[in-house]
Design an enzyme around this catalytic site. Structure first.
Site, short mmCIF file in Angstrom:
data_model
loop_
_atom_site.label_atom_id
_atom_site.label_comp_id
_atom_site.label_asym_id
_atom_site.label_seq_id
_atom_site.Cartn_x
_atom_site.Cartn_y
_atom_site.Cartn_z
N LYS A 17 9.62 1.31 1.73
CA LYS A 17 8.77 0.83 0.34
C LYS A 17 9.99 -0.42 -0.17
O LYS A 17 11.20 0.21 -0.44
CB LYS A 17 8.11 1.63 -0.01
CG LYS A 17 7.19 2.58 0.93
CD LYS A 17 5.91 1.88 0.09
CE LYS A 17 4.64 2.22 0.75
NZ LYS A 17 2.99 1.45 0.64
N ASP A 37 7.12 -3.31 2.45
CA ASP A 37 6.33 -3.26 1.66
C ASP A 37 6.82 -2.61 0.24
O ASP A 37 6.51 -2.28 -0.16
CB ASP A 37 5.12 -2.29 1.99
CG ASP A 37 3.77 -2.26 1.39
OD1 ASP A 37 3.17 -2.81 1.00
OD2 ASP A 37 2.81 -1.00 1.67
N GLU A 54 4.78 -6.91 3.72
CA GLU A 54 3.65 -6.19 2.92
C GLU A 54 3.57 -6.36 1.49
O GLU A 54 4.14 -6.67 0.28
CB GLU A 54 3.03 -5.25 3.28
CG GLU A 54 1.92 -4.39 3.17
CD GLU A 54 1.19 -3.55 3.89
OE1 GLU A 54 2.35 -3.27 5.06
OE2 GLU A 54 0.44 -2.68 3.28
N ASP A 84 -2.75 -6.74 1.87
CA ASP A 84 -2.67 -5.59 1.92
C ASP A 84 -3.63 -5.26 1.03
O ASP A 84 -5.04 -5.21 0.62
CB ASP A 84 -1.50 -4.27 1.93
CG ASP A 84 -2.16 -3.58 2.25
OD1 ASP A 84 -3.75 -2.92 2.53
OD2 ASP A 84 -1.31 -2.11 1.92
N LYS A 143 -8.61 -1.25 6.79
CA LYS A 143 -8.43 -0.07 6.43
C LYS A 143 -9.67 0.17 7.71
O LYS A 143 -11.02 -0.02 5.75
CB LYS A 143 -7.70 0.06 5.50
CG LYS A 143 -6.32 0.12 4.87
CD LYS A 143 -5.84 0.28 3.89
CE LYS A 143 -4.66 -0.37 3.89
NZ LYS A 143 -3.68 -0.18 2.72
MG LIG Z 1 0.70 -1.55 1.98
#
Ligand SMILES: [Mg+2]
Length: 367
Positions: A164, A192, A218, A243, A267
């Site tokens: 992250k 991300d 991301e 995303d 997702k």
């Molecule tokens: Mg993400």
């Protein structure tokens, strides 16, 4: 003719292993919905969804109410033979409630698989892989702790990691460099940003991280800024993934038109279920995008649904992100799903491949 007898949605509150911090919030428990569809043969299918608070507009109480009051009653008495027409019916009844649709839709595919004695991936198409590799995650940690966490994942067998970033550029870069130094060159690393940067910050961070060798970054900038993604993409040679920006088919087509990304995260819960996610993945592939499937928090049932979809995709990353059960102390299935070695075999039992536990669903029922 086998028809739908009843549909039931229940909220469950499952304890997490410790707490997990993202750019958005800190989680200690997971509030999920388990939906059961029972048919006139007495067979039951189970589905589950897990909307993290604040991530998407539908909340758990809204999903339960939508299933109990709208979607469930509309399905009772309908022939179960054609799951795709049932999906179309769900879309027509609740076009703006993809998460509620998904909770029912997963149960319908599970039911269909159990009735036909086939795993869901066989109902969808041809499996392209017999095993799904998984991505280990590293939160917003100081460099030494991030490096230790990375080594732990690799020692367990994970070959792909996600770090992250999206907070403070200097410490974000130090974290990612520490992870690379700890695991060596052969492990895949992605980062991300969770929408945390503006365009210029994203460009400078990704230029600084270029020597690290990232598979992709991301969602570095805010979700609707597809032209910002395209600007970053033209100026750095780290591939980008969208995303948060992708909810609908129209979003995906806009992203392709803007040339804003190389990869897209899909997702099952967010896109309305298995069939709609599979459809989105085909549109992404036509647009030249590579898909990763999965989201951070999920029961075994939600995770199995994502494994079933990932198995049949033509154009997908090697490693996917359906690692939710690793964060749970307990689950709603009899046998927990073992993801601890960084990969999971494609289930070949009927339906989603889980063994739902009515006792656990009652035990963890959220009032
Ligand atoms: Mg993400």
């Amino acid at each position: 003719m086998t028809t739908i007898l009843r549909v039931d949605a229940r909220a469950v509150l499952l304890p997490l292993r410790g707490s997990f911090k993202t750019a958005r919030s800190v989680h200690t428990h997971q509030l999920s919905v388990v939906t059961t569809v029972e048919c006139s043969d007495g067979v039951r299918g189970y589905g589950s969804i897990d909307p993290s608070p604040g991530y998407l507009p539908e909340t758990v109480p809204q999903v339960v109410a939508k299933v109990q009051d709208v979607l469930g009653p509309a399905l009772v008495g309908i022939d179960v033979a054609d799951p795709r027409s049932l999906v179309e019916k769900l879309v027509s009844i609740a076009p703006d409630s993809p998460i509620a649709r998904a909770s029912v839709e997963l149960a319908l595919w599970d039911l269909q698989g159990r009735l036909q004695r086939l795993p869901v991936h066989r109902l969808l198409g041809k499996a392209r892989r017999s095993e799904i590799a998984l991505v280990g995650w590293i939160g917003v940690l100081p460099p030494e702790k991030a490096a230790r966490a990375a080594v732990d994942w690799v020692e367990k067998g994970f070959r792909a990691l996600k770090v992250k970033i999206g907070q403070e550029p200097q410490s974000d870069c130090e974290r990612v460099r520490a992870v690379r130094a700890a695991v060596g060159p052969s492990i895949e690393i992605r980062v991300d940003g969770n929408e945390g940067y503006d365009v210029n910050t994203a460009i400078s961070v990704l230029r600084a991280l270029r020597p690290v060798g990232l598979i992709y970054c991301e969602q570095p900038v805010t979700r609707r800024d597809f032209s910002g993604l395209a600007t970053i993409r033209r100026q750095v040679d780290v591939p980008l993934m969208a995303d948060e920006g992708i909810e609908t088919e129209a979003d995906l087509r806009d992203l392709v038109r803007c040339e804003g990304a190389d990869y897209v995260k899909l997702k099952v819960m967010k896109h309305g279920g298995i069939w709609e996610t599979y459809h989105m993945a085909r549109i992404a592939a036509e647009g030249g995008l590579v898909c990763t499937i999965g989201h951070g928090f999920g029961t075994a049932l939600a995770t199995l649904a994502e494994i079933q979809v990932a198995a049949v995709l033509d154009r997908a990353t090697d490693a996917h992100e359906m690692v939710g059960p690793l964060k749970l102390l307990d689950d709603v299935v009899v046998q927990p799903l073992d993801l601890s070695r960084g990969c999971v075999g494609l289930p070949d039992s009927p339906g989603l491949g889980g063994d739902p536990s009515p006792d656990k669903i009652s035990q963890y029922a959220a009032v």
